[in-house]
Design a protein around this motif. Structure first.
Motif, PDB file in Angstrom:
ATOM      1  N   SER A   8       1.038  -0.737  -0.375  1.00 57.79           N
ATOM      2  CA  SER A   8       0.097  -0.209  -0.074  1.00 57.79           C
ATOM      3  C   SER A   8       0.461   0.988  -0.490  1.00 57.79           C
ATOM      4  CB  SER A   8      -0.855  -0.222   0.862  1.00 57.79           C
ATOM      5  OG  SER A   8      -2.001   1.030   1.476  1.00 57.79           O
ATOM      6  N   GLY A   9       0.456   2.707  -0.059  1.00 53.82           N
ATOM      7  CA  GLY A   9       0.407   3.512  -0.898  1.00 53.82           C
ATOM      8  C   GLY A   9       0.580   4.606  -0.104  1.00 53.82           C
ATOM      9  N   ARG A  11       0.309   8.956  -0.363  1.00 53.73           N
ATOM     10  CA  ARG A  11       0.481  10.680  -0.647  1.00 53.73           C
ATOM     11  C   ARG A  11       1.185  11.096   0.381  1.00 53.73           C
ATOM     12  NH1 ARG A  11      -4.044  12.185  -3.517  1.00 53.73           N
ATOM     13  NH2 ARG A  11      -5.032  11.454  -1.977  1.00 53.73           N
ATOM     14  N   PHE A  40       5.159   2.048   1.066  1.00 48.82           N
ATOM     15  CA  PHE A  40       5.936   3.241   0.051  1.00 48.82           C
ATOM     16  C   PHE A  40       5.339   4.492  -0.094  1.00 48.82           C
ATOM     17  CE2 PHE A  40       3.487   4.170  -4.262  1.00 48.82           C
ATOM     18  CZ  PHE A  40       2.309   2.598  -3.849  1.00 48.82           C
ATOM     19  N   HIS A  45       2.023  10.473  -7.487  1.00 51.75           N
ATOM     20  CA  HIS A  45       1.079  10.700  -7.143  1.00 51.75           C
ATOM     21  C   HIS A  45       0.749  12.121  -6.541  1.00 51.75           C
ATOM     22  CE1 HIS A  45       0.228   6.081  -8.135  1.00 51.75           C
ATOM     23  NE2 HIS A  45      -1.122   7.141  -8.878  1.00 51.75           N
ATOM     24  N   GLN A 135      -0.895   4.023 -10.361  1.00 48.58           N
ATOM     25  CA  GLN A 135      -1.394   2.993  -9.000  1.00 48.58           C
ATOM     26  C   GLN A 135      -1.457   1.450  -9.894  1.00 48.58           C
ATOM     27  OE1 GLN A 135      -4.256   4.292  -6.476  1.00 48.58           O
ATOM     28  NE2 GLN A 135      -4.821   2.696  -4.869  1.00 48.58           N
ATOM     29  N   ILE A 139       0.972  -1.286  -7.433  1.00 50.05           N
ATOM     30  CA  ILE A 139       0.475  -2.963  -7.049  1.00 50.05           C
ATOM     31  C   ILE A 139       1.341  -3.864  -7.566  1.00 50.05           C
ATOM     32  CG2 ILE A 139      -1.355  -4.099  -6.564  1.00 50.05           C
ATOM     33  CD1 ILE A 139      -3.005  -1.302  -6.686  1.00 50.05           C
ATOM     34  N   VAL A 147      -4.718  -5.069  -1.217  1.00 51.73           N
ATOM     35  CA  VAL A 147      -4.040  -3.914  -0.457  1.00 51.73           C
ATOM     36  C   VAL A 147      -4.870  -3.419   0.091  1.00 51.73           C
ATOM     37  CG1 VAL A 147      -4.227  -1.900  -1.758  1.00 51.73           C
ATOM     38  CG2 VAL A 147      -3.425  -4.231  -2.854  1.00 51.73           C
ATOM     39  N   VAL A 149      -6.658  -0.811   1.864  1.00 50.93           N
ATOM     40  CA  VAL A 149      -6.672   0.876   1.161  1.00 50.93           C
ATOM     41  C   VAL A 149      -8.856   1.117   1.832  1.00 50.93           C
ATOM     42  CG1 VAL A 149      -6.129   0.981  -1.120  1.00 50.93           C
ATOM     43  CG2 VAL A 149      -8.178  -0.425  -0.716  1.00 50.93           C
ATOM     44  N   HIS A 156     -10.194   2.609  -8.151  1.00 48.64           N
ATOM     45  CA  HIS A 156      -8.481   2.470  -8.177  1.00 48.64           C
ATOM     46  C   HIS A 156      -8.469   1.151  -7.872  1.00 48.64           C
ATOM     47  CE1 HIS A 156      -7.592   6.333  -7.403  1.00 48.64           C
ATOM     48  NE2 HIS A 156      -8.397   6.512  -8.966  1.00 48.64           N
TER      49      HIS A 156
HETATM   50  N1  TRP Z   1      -4.337   6.369  -4.491  1.00 47.21           N
HETATM   51  C1  TRP Z   1      -3.905   5.650  -2.986  1.00 47.21           C
HETATM   52  C2  TRP Z   1      -4.377   6.841  -2.094  1.00 47.21           C
HETATM   53  O1  TRP Z   1      -4.586   8.210  -2.525  1.00 47.21           O
HETATM   54  C3  TRP Z   1      -2.269   6.323  -2.914  1.00 47.21           C
HETATM   55  C4  TRP Z   1      -1.348   4.701  -3.386  1.00 47.21           C
HETATM   56  C5  TRP Z   1      -0.631   4.740  -4.839  1.00 47.21           C
HETATM   57  C6  TRP Z   1      -1.888   3.699  -3.047  1.00 47.21           C
HETATM   58  N2  TRP Z   1      -0.111   4.268  -5.557  1.00 47.21           N
HETATM   59  C7  TRP Z   1      -0.999   2.850  -4.617  1.00 47.21           C
HETATM   60  C8  TRP Z   1      -2.722   2.155  -2.057  1.00 47.21           C
HETATM   61  C9  TRP Z   1      -1.291   1.511  -4.430  1.00 47.21           C
HETATM   62  C10 TRP Z   1      -2.359   1.363  -2.573  1.00 47.21           C
HETATM   63  C11 TRP Z   1      -1.914   1.178  -3.276  1.00 47.21           C
HETATM   64  O2  TRP Z   1      -4.727   6.584  -0.829  1.00 47.21           O
END
Ligand code: TRP
Ligand code: SF4
Length: 327
Positions: A8-9, A11, A40, A45, A135, A139, A147, A149, A156
């Motif tokens: 997971s990520g 921003r 990360f 993004h 995105q 992944i 993931v 989220v 997404h």
């Molecule tokens: N779009 C996600 C957010 O705004 C952030 C994100 C970017 C993300 N790449 C990702 C989350 C890959 C999960 C996996 O929260």
């Protein structure tokens, strides 16, 4: 083993608030016990909305990792890295963009919503339309199976699955289809009763000093019907109570519920109790945070190490991708 990977990520677009901790980071922390986790900073993004004001990204990048570490994201167990330091993300994004039908992106419900929300930041760009493709690259690069989220990210994730399916169908089975792991927690209200968000200016930040925290709790909206101390209140419609539900022990929550309804407790006392609880909750987090703020070199090393590890995985995947596409 291969099917136990979480990715997971987040921003880096500003300071960490309680909504991030409660809604996302506590979930991430718990997953470390069961899965191999990759977490990360999605700085590219962030660039889709902050391209005119890029300094905020750099400023919040290291701070964001410091906050992750402070709430117990453990670099011994999880791989922490920066998206833009692994250039393979850009390559995979480009290759996936070749096979992604425009319609999938134009139909993306968060696309229009966010365009409206971020209107003043002018997100009518090519990069922003391709946000879900980037995105998907994030992944799929790590063959993430799960993931974690928020609900807002489900579209997404669905696009990621469709892209993976299409790639596997066109070339060869390279990517597992990732699944969302939704955190089953109530959304944290901001001090004005709306969802906590930096853009609403209603957030409580980890970095808030105690006086600021107290002042913010003092401003929190309570039951609007409760004009006077002698009026009974309804905890169900009170933001302060929604916080007690999360941060206060259940016996005391029941007592507050009962006493509020019979005007046995005043809002001021109730808020003071909450301030005390939140300070207790944040104390160990802030202590770790202070440590890392004074040891930035250590944090940078953690991220460099993590990025190195992530890059190894990314290189392997890109090899497979090019081979599958015969390019
Ligand atoms: N779009 C996600 C957010 O705004 C952030 C994100 C970017 C993300 N790449 C990702 C989350 C890959 C999960 C996996 O929260
Ligand atoms: Fe809200 Fe507490 Fe006041 Fe009741 S007493 S309305 S729960 S702040």
């Amino acid at each position: 083993m291969e099917n136990r990977r979480v990715l997971s990520g987040m921003r880096p677009t500003g300071k960490t608030h309680l909504g991030h901790i409660h809604g996302i980071l506590e979930n991430w922390r718990g997953l470390q016990d069961e899965y191999e986790c990759f977490y990360f900073a999605a700085d590219w993004h962030a660039l889709t909305s902050e391209y005119k004001n890029t300094s905020v990204i750099k400023e919040s990048l290291i701070e964001m990792f410091i906050d992750w570490l402070s709430v117990g994201i453990d670099p011994q167990r999880s791989t922490l890295f920066v998206q833009s330091w692994v250039k393979e993300h850009a390559e995979l994004h480009l290759l996936l963009s070749m096979i992604t039908p425009l319609g999938w992106l134009e139909r993306n419900p968060t696309y229009k919503e966010q365009q409206e929300e971020l209107g003043d930041k002018e997100v009518g760009t090519y990069g922003f339309l391709g946000y879900p493709v980037l995105q998907a690259a994030d992944i799929l690069m790590y063959k993430g199976n799960y993931v974690p989220v928020g609900k807002d990210q489900l579209p997404h994730l669905e696009i990621t699955r469709e892209i993976a399916r299409r790639f596997n169908y066109l070339y060869r089975e390279v990517f597992p289809l990732p699944e969302a792991l939704l955190a089953e927690v109530p959304i944290l209200m901001g001090i004005d009763g709306r969802k906590m968000s930096k853009s609403y200016n209603n957030a409580i930040y980890i970095s808030d000093p105690e006086e600021v925290l107290e002042a913010k709790i003092g401003q929190m909206v309570t039951d609007p019907q409760r004009g006077y101390r002698k009026d009974p209140g309804d905890p169900e419609v009170c933001s302060v109570f929604s916080y007690h539900r999360i941060y206060t022990e259940p016996d005391l929550v029941r007592e507050i519920d009962r006493e509020c309804r019979r005007a046995g407790i005043g809002c001021r006392d109730c808020k003071n109790m909450l301030a005390k609880r939140l300070k207790e909750y944040l104390a160990p987090i802030k202590e770790k945070r202070n440590y890392y703020l004074n040891h930035r070199g250590e944090v940078e090393e953690i991220i460099r190490d993590g990025t190195e590890r992530a890059r190894g995985v990314a290189r392997n995947t890109m090899g497979e991708v090019r081979e599958a596409m015969e390019i």
